[in-house]
Design a protein around this motif. Sequence first.
Motif, short mmCIF file in Angstrom:
data_model
loop_
_atom_site.label_atom_id
_atom_site.label_comp_id
_atom_site.label_asym_id
_atom_site.label_seq_id
_atom_site.Cartn_x
_atom_site.Cartn_y
_atom_site.Cartn_z
N ARG A 223 3.87 -0.27 10.10
CA ARG A 223 4.67 0.57 11.00
C ARG A 223 6.12 0.88 10.72
O ARG A 223 6.39 2.21 10.85
CB ARG A 223 4.74 -0.38 12.29
N ARG A 224 7.04 -0.07 10.26
CA ARG A 224 8.16 0.21 9.80
C ARG A 224 8.37 1.29 8.71
O ARG A 224 9.09 2.43 8.60
CB ARG A 224 9.05 -0.90 9.39
N VAL A 225 7.65 1.13 7.54
CA VAL A 225 7.47 1.94 6.38
C VAL A 225 7.24 3.50 6.96
O VAL A 225 7.68 4.66 6.57
CB VAL A 225 6.54 1.76 5.39
N GLY B 148 -9.37 -2.80 11.67
CA GLY B 148 -10.66 -2.03 11.52
C GLY B 148 -10.89 -1.96 9.88
O GLY B 148 -11.13 -1.27 9.26
N LEU B 149 -10.52 -3.32 9.33
CA LEU B 149 -10.87 -3.41 7.77
C LEU B 149 -12.22 -3.48 7.31
O LEU B 149 -12.74 -2.57 6.79
CB LEU B 149 -9.73 -4.25 7.56
N SER B 150 -12.63 -4.57 7.71
CA SER B 150 -14.04 -5.08 7.02
C SER B 150 -14.98 -5.80 8.13
O SER B 150 -14.55 -6.20 9.26
CB SER B 150 -13.60 -5.71 5.84
N PRO C 105 7.19 -5.07 -6.18
CA PRO C 105 6.56 -6.16 -6.13
C PRO C 105 7.03 -6.95 -4.87
O PRO C 105 8.11 -7.17 -4.22
CB PRO C 105 6.41 -7.06 -7.05
N ALA C 106 6.13 -7.96 -4.17
CA ALA C 106 6.57 -8.79 -3.09
C ALA C 106 7.41 -9.80 -3.43
O ALA C 106 7.38 -10.61 -4.75
CB ALA C 106 5.27 -9.57 -2.29
N GLU C 107 8.33 -10.42 -2.71
CA GLU C 107 9.31 -11.34 -2.77
C GLU C 107 8.53 -12.50 -3.12
O GLU C 107 9.05 -13.42 -4.01
CB GLU C 107 10.35 -11.54 -1.85
P1 NAD Z 1 4.32 -8.10 4.00
O1 NAD Z 1 4.28 -6.80 4.83
O2 NAD Z 1 5.44 -8.93 4.64
O3 NAD Z 1 4.82 -7.41 2.63
C1 NAD Z 1 4.47 -6.34 1.83
C2 NAD Z 1 5.37 -5.96 0.89
O4 NAD Z 1 6.14 -4.64 1.94
C3 NAD Z 1 6.32 -6.53 0.23
O5 NAD Z 1 6.56 -6.10 -1.12
C4 NAD Z 1 7.61 -6.50 1.03
O6 NAD Z 1 8.80 -6.67 0.39
C5 NAD Z 1 7.36 -5.25 1.53
N1 NAD Z 1 8.24 -4.82 2.83
C6 NAD Z 1 8.54 -5.57 4.02
N2 NAD Z 1 9.19 -4.94 4.73
C7 NAD Z 1 9.51 -3.62 4.18
C8 NAD Z 1 10.28 -2.49 4.67
N3 NAD Z 1 10.92 -2.61 5.85
N4 NAD Z 1 10.34 -1.60 3.93
C9 NAD Z 1 9.64 -1.46 2.65
N5 NAD Z 1 8.98 -2.60 2.18
C10 NAD Z 1 8.92 -3.53 2.93
O7 NAD Z 1 3.15 -8.68 3.58
P2 NAD Z 1 2.60 -9.83 2.59
O8 NAD Z 1 2.67 -10.92 3.37
O9 NAD Z 1 3.19 -9.70 1.41
O10 NAD Z 1 1.06 -9.70 2.47
C11 NAD Z 1 0.38 -10.13 3.70
C12 NAD Z 1 -0.14 -8.59 4.18
O11 NAD Z 1 -0.74 -7.63 3.55
C13 NAD Z 1 -1.41 -8.98 5.42
O12 NAD Z 1 -1.26 -8.47 6.53
C14 NAD Z 1 -2.75 -8.45 4.30
O13 NAD Z 1 -3.77 -8.28 5.33
C15 NAD Z 1 -2.25 -7.16 4.07
N6 NAD Z 1 -2.95 -6.80 2.71
C16 NAD Z 1 -3.96 -5.62 3.04
C17 NAD Z 1 -4.60 -5.19 2.17
C18 NAD Z 1 -5.55 -4.18 2.40
O14 NAD Z 1 -6.09 -3.58 1.16
N7 NAD Z 1 -5.67 -3.86 3.54
C19 NAD Z 1 -4.54 -6.08 0.73
C20 NAD Z 1 -3.78 -6.99 0.67
C21 NAD Z 1 -2.94 -7.51 1.62
#
Ligand code: NAD
Length: 472
Positions: free
Chosen positions: A229-231, A406-408, A171-173
């Motif tokens: 991109r990084r992932v 190009g999401l919604s 999960p997210a931090e």
């Molecule tokens: P974020 O990219 O900062 O983090 C998302 C997750 O990726 C976190 O768990 C984070 O720890 C992990 N992460 C970060 N760097 C990583 C790395 N180098 N390697 C592996 N994992 C890593 O995003 P956020 O701020 O938590 O969420 C907001 C973003 O998510 C917005 O851009 C939003 O539009 C997008 N989002 C998209 C959808 C969709 O369905 N398209 C839904 C919800 C949110």
Amino acid sequence: MREYDAVYLGGQWRPVRDAQVLEVENPATEEVIGKVPLASAAETAVAVSVARRALDGWSGTPIEERLAHLSRLHAALATRHEEMTRTIVAEVGAPVSFARTAQVGAPLALVASYLEVLREFAFTERVGAGMVVKEPLGVVGAITPGNYPLFQAIANGIPALAAGCTVVLKPAETAPLSAFLLAEAADEAGLPPGVFNVVPGLGTTAGEALVTHPDVDVVSLTGSTRTGRRVSELAAGTIKKVITKLGGKSANVLLQDADLKRAVTEGVASAFANSAQTCTAWTRMLVHTSHFDEVVELAAEAADSYTVGDPTCEETSLGPLLCAAQRRRVLGCIAEGLDDGARLVAGGTERPDGLEVGYYVRPTVFADVRPDMLIARQEIFGPVLSILPYTDEEEAIRIANDSVYGLSGAVWSADPERAMAFARRLQVGQVQINGAQTDLLIPFGGRKQSGNGLELGRYGLEKFLQAKAIHA
Ligand code: NAD
């Protein structure tokens, strides 16, 4: 205060010795409301190995049995509805009335919809003279964002489990607590050990450990385009499947014959939902020049009518942003909009009245926004709506599609055929015509830099399956 000193691995709460501790902050009060251990890369590798060991058993489980497990999980989550609502209000800052429905009710409905899909799904089909069997892809590393923490954990995790994959969730931090409640529910539901695991940790350690691990077959990431991109780069080393669901900058197009009042009210509501920390938020409103002034006035009125403040109050309609860094970024974007010459008609960079603590931003509306301005191009992820004028439909299409995302999107018109023709030309994953309801069985996904993954219904399930041909 919720304090955890263990992570959920192999069906057990496993203490993490000498772990760094992540303090979870309430964005409305700036107080620490929880502590969770940060899983290291080594801890994450243990989670992957238990998920790998559980794979044969789970993927071979008869569908009826898998359905029974997931139904019990649904029931265990349902009994936690209020607890999860309170937790998400505290860790995300989402207003309680919104959290109860969109942050908890919607994920519960999503689990139920996947049960329905699984019941009906044909894992084997005859094609021509052969046979196609759809098999689970393997171990899934699910990496989720903080804006809808439970919804995203469910959206990434449940279809994977339904497909017969095993899951390691990171999960997210910013909002890890609801993942612990999900793990408690999975435990109560008696999912076989190792089938579902949770490793809270930093993206750069636990996240990258999952992405690069050779025993992770699929990475399912919901997050920013930057992280996508990084992932994707890191995952290339092991050629694994990477499912990405990323950012957006969606256009809400009011055609000339639209019901302006409704389009603006619902448009502003979409732009500001969850303090605009919503990937699909319609943050660009495109308006014909003949109605521009009227629409700007309606939008400013709608923004000013928001009750900003304590998310635990039932009357609150706009809570704080998730964290201090996000507030700084959003205020920076508002300042940039002003510098670029956009006309501020609501909100701004000052704190909302009476809110000296918390990561609040005023609901902000800019008029006279040009397509080249940062506020028209960047995903701001805060309550900032940009209103752009257009002179004819061709220009409206050009502006709407002039985005790396190009999401919604949305279209409003009194003429259904005109709206449909316009919707078909938008380069996005989904379009709502005249505020139509969305449906959990219809696919949801992105194009361009909004990612490649489809969610919901059978599309959400199928992405965790590999078709194998058998010629007999
Ligand atoms: P974020 O990219 O900062 O983090 C998302 C997750 O990726 C976190 O768990 C984070 O720890 C992990 N992460 C970060 N760097 C990583 C790395 N180098 N390697 C592996 N994992 C890593 O995003 P956020 O701020 O938590 O969420 C907001 C973003 O998510 C917005 O851009 C939003 O539009 C997008 N989002 C998209 C959808 C969709 O369905 N398209 C839904 C919800 C949110």
